[in-house]
Design a protein around this motif. Sequence first.
Motif, PDB file in Angstrom:
ATOM      1  N   ILE A  87      47.503   6.079  32.756  1.00 50.86           N
ATOM      2  CA  ILE A  87      47.679   4.511  32.152  1.00 50.86           C
ATOM      3  C   ILE A  87      48.746   4.653  30.849  1.00 50.86           C
ATOM      4  CG2 ILE A  87      47.236   2.211  31.683  1.00 50.86           C
ATOM      5  CD1 ILE A  87      46.100   3.929  34.342  1.00 50.86           C
ATOM      6  N   ASP A  88      47.875   5.469  30.099  1.00 50.45           N
ATOM      7  CA  ASP A  88      49.359   5.934  28.575  1.00 50.45           C
ATOM      8  C   ASP A  88      50.245   6.376  28.845  1.00 50.45           C
ATOM      9  OD1 ASP A  88      48.305   6.530  25.582  1.00 50.45           O
ATOM     10  OD2 ASP A  88      50.203   7.430  26.632  1.00 50.45           O
ATOM     11  N   SER A 128      47.358   4.955  20.747  1.00 46.10           N
ATOM     12  CA  SER A 128      46.887   4.919  21.960  1.00 46.10           C
ATOM     13  C   SER A 128      46.969   4.116  22.738  1.00 46.10           C
ATOM     14  CB  SER A 128      45.799   5.323  22.129  1.00 46.10           C
ATOM     15  OG  SER A 128      44.217   4.695  21.826  1.00 46.10           O
ATOM     16  N   THR A 129      47.237   3.926  23.925  1.00 49.98           N
ATOM     17  CA  THR A 129      47.614   2.495  25.253  1.00 49.98           C
ATOM     18  C   THR A 129      46.311   1.995  24.396  1.00 49.98           C
ATOM     19  OG1 THR A 129      49.256   3.367  25.972  1.00 49.98           O
ATOM     20  CG2 THR A 129      48.046   1.540  26.763  1.00 49.98           C
ATOM     21  N   GLY A 130      45.336   1.728  24.824  1.00 52.88           N
ATOM     22  CA  GLY A 130      44.142   1.604  24.831  1.00 52.88           C
ATOM     23  C   GLY A 130      42.824   2.234  24.024  1.00 52.88           C
ATOM     24  N   HIS A 131      41.612   1.175  24.594  1.00 51.28           N
ATOM     25  CA  HIS A 131      40.112   2.064  24.458  1.00 51.28           C
ATOM     26  C   HIS A 131      39.537   0.545  24.883  1.00 51.28           C
ATOM     27  CE1 HIS A 131      39.077  -1.746  21.169  1.00 51.28           C
ATOM     28  NE2 HIS A 131      40.984  -1.604  20.849  1.00 51.28           N
ATOM     29  N   GLY A 132      37.818   1.402  24.869  1.00 49.79           N
ATOM     30  CA  GLY A 132      37.138   0.801  25.631  1.00 49.79           C
ATOM     31  C   GLY A 132      36.156  -0.595  24.489  1.00 49.79           C
ATOM     32  N   VAL A 133      35.923  -1.407  25.045  1.00 48.56           N
ATOM     33  CA  VAL A 133      35.972  -2.912  24.602  1.00 48.56           C
ATOM     34  C   VAL A 133      33.921  -3.504  25.447  1.00 48.56           C
ATOM     35  CG1 VAL A 133      36.163  -5.383  23.550  1.00 48.56           C
ATOM     36  CG2 VAL A 133      37.660  -3.782  24.098  1.00 48.56           C
ATOM     37  N   GLY A 134      32.913  -3.493  24.498  1.00 45.71           N
ATOM     38  CA  GLY A 134      31.718  -3.723  24.788  1.00 45.71           C
ATOM     39  C   GLY A 134      31.126  -4.177  23.925  1.00 45.71           C
ATOM     40  N   GLU A 189      34.569   1.478  22.081  1.00 44.88           N
ATOM     41  CA  GLU A 189      33.877   2.844  22.435  1.00 44.88           C
ATOM     42  C   GLU A 189      34.788   3.254  23.737  1.00 44.88           C
ATOM     43  OE1 GLU A 189      30.816  -0.369  23.330  1.00 44.88           O
ATOM     44  OE2 GLU A 189      31.439  -0.760  25.417  1.00 44.88           O
ATOM     45  N   LEU A 190      33.961   3.783  24.618  1.00 44.34           N
ATOM     46  CA  LEU A 190      34.708   4.715  26.002  1.00 44.34           C
ATOM     47  C   LEU A 190      34.456   3.297  27.360  1.00 44.34           C
ATOM     48  CD1 LEU A 190      32.168   8.013  25.725  1.00 44.34           C
ATOM     49  CD2 LEU A 190      34.581   7.759  24.814  1.00 44.34           C
ATOM     50  N   PRO A 191      36.214   3.656  27.758  1.00 45.12           N
ATOM     51  CA  PRO A 191      36.973   4.995  28.020  1.00 45.12           C
ATOM     52  C   PRO A 191      38.156   4.891  26.944  1.00 45.12           C
ATOM     53  CG  PRO A 191      37.777   3.801  29.636  1.00 45.12           C
ATOM     54  CD  PRO A 191      36.419   3.030  29.112  1.00 45.12           C
ATOM     55  N   ARG A 192      38.811   5.831  25.736  1.00 44.18           N
ATOM     56  CA  ARG A 192      40.146   5.603  25.528  1.00 44.18           C
ATOM     57  C   ARG A 192      41.385   5.926  26.724  1.00 44.18           C
ATOM     58  NH1 ARG A 192      36.408   9.445  23.061  1.00 44.18           N
ATOM     59  NH2 ARG A 192      35.577   9.062  21.336  1.00 44.18           N
ATOM     60  N   ILE A 193      41.964   5.567  25.775  1.00 42.89           N
ATOM     61  CA  ILE A 193      43.072   4.987  27.058  1.00 42.89           C
ATOM     62  C   ILE A 193      44.485   5.769  26.324  1.00 42.89           C
ATOM     63  CG2 ILE A 193      44.721   3.734  28.626  1.00 42.89           C
ATOM     64  CD1 ILE A 193      41.980   3.668  29.300  1.00 42.89           C
ATOM     65  N   SER A 194      43.886   7.025  26.025  1.00 40.98           N
ATOM     66  CA  SER A 194      44.745   8.046  25.087  1.00 40.98           C
ATOM     67  C   SER A 194      45.783   8.981  26.325  1.00 40.98           C
ATOM     68  CB  SER A 194      44.307   8.551  24.043  1.00 40.98           C
ATOM     69  OG  SER A 194      43.852   9.281  24.666  1.00 40.98           O
TER      70      SER A 194
END
Length: 341
Positions: free
Chosen positions: A262-263, A282-288, A293-298
Motif C-alpha cells: 500500500i505504501d 510512511s503512508t500510514g499508521h494504525g489508529v485505535g 499503533e499497529l499496523p504500520r503502512i511503511s
Amino acid sequence: MRNFILKNENAIYHECGYSCDNALFIDIGGIRFFLTDARYGIEAKELAKNCQVLQVQRGLIKDAREFLRDKRVKNLTFDPCDFSVAEFEELNKNSKINFKPKPNFSQISRILKSEDEIKILKEAARLGAKCFDEFAKFVREKGEGMSEEELFFNAEFIFKQKGSLELSFSPIVAINENAAKAHALPSKKRLKEDDLLLLDAGVKFKRYCSDRTRTACFTADFSFSKEQKFKNQKQQEVYEIVKEAQSLAIKAIEIGKKTKEIDDVARKFISKHGFGKEFFHSTGHGVGVDIHELPRISMKDKTLLKAGMVFSVEPGIYIENEFGVRIEDVVVVRENGAEIL
C-alpha cells in the motif's frame, strides 16, 4: 494462558475500561488485578471492569514486586517499552521470575478491531470531521490576519467542544512554507488571502482516536473539501498528485496484501511525478486507543492486511521553504476493500 503485566495507560484501558497515570495491570492465568494508589482507588473500583482493584501502600513497583512474589509467579510477559530501566530493575530486584520481553504485545493483540470498536472509531471520525467544518467556518469568518499561534489556539478550543471531547494529539496548523514541516509548530506567521493552510487534527470518543489532515487554499469560500483551487500553479499540481496518490493507495487496500504494498502505491506515484524525496514519512499508521499503533503502512513493513485493521492513509509532499501538502483519512479493511471512516 500467558501471565502478563502492563503499565501503558491505553493498554490498561483496553483491558478493563479504565486507566490512570499511576497503575499496573497484572493478569495471572486469567485472573486480573488493577494496582493503583489511594488517589485513584475509588474511581478504579467504580470503573475498572473484570478485575480486582488493589490499593498499593509503599509504591506501585515495590508493591507489585511483593504481589508477584506472593503469587509465586514464575513467568511474566512484559513490554520493555512500558518500563524505564530503573522501574524494571526495581520490579526485578531479588526476583526469581522469568521476565519475558515482548515489545508492543498489547498493540499486537488489538490490531484487529471488533465491530463495536469500529462503531466507536466511526463516531470519533464523524465528530472530528464536524470539528473540521466548524474550524473552517471560523477561519472563513475570522481567520484572515490571524497568526498560526492564534489559529492553533482556536483549533484546540473548537476540537475540545467545551470540554466534551479530548484531543487525539495537539493539532498541526501550518501556513505555506511552515506546512513543509510535517509536524510543524505554530509560528507568528499570519494568514492572508490565497495562502495554503494545512490542518492535522483529531478527537477522542470513548478513548478511541480520530485522525485527519486536509490542505486548503484560504479564499472567501474556504473549506476543507478535497476539491481545492490554488492560485499558485505549483501548489495545485502538487495537491492533485497527493490527492491521487491517496486515492490510489486506498483503492489498493485488500485482504492478504502486505502493508508495504500500500505504501508502494502512493510512493511510486509521487516518485513518478518527481517528488520522491519530498515524501519522507510512511503512508500510514494504525489508529485505535493509541493515535499511533499497529499496523504500520511503511516501506519495510510486511504485515498482511486482514479484515478489521484500522489505519490512516496520509501521503504528503513537503517542499522546503515553499509549502507542504498532506491529505489523510482513516480506513478500515473490509472483505471487499477499504471503508473510509
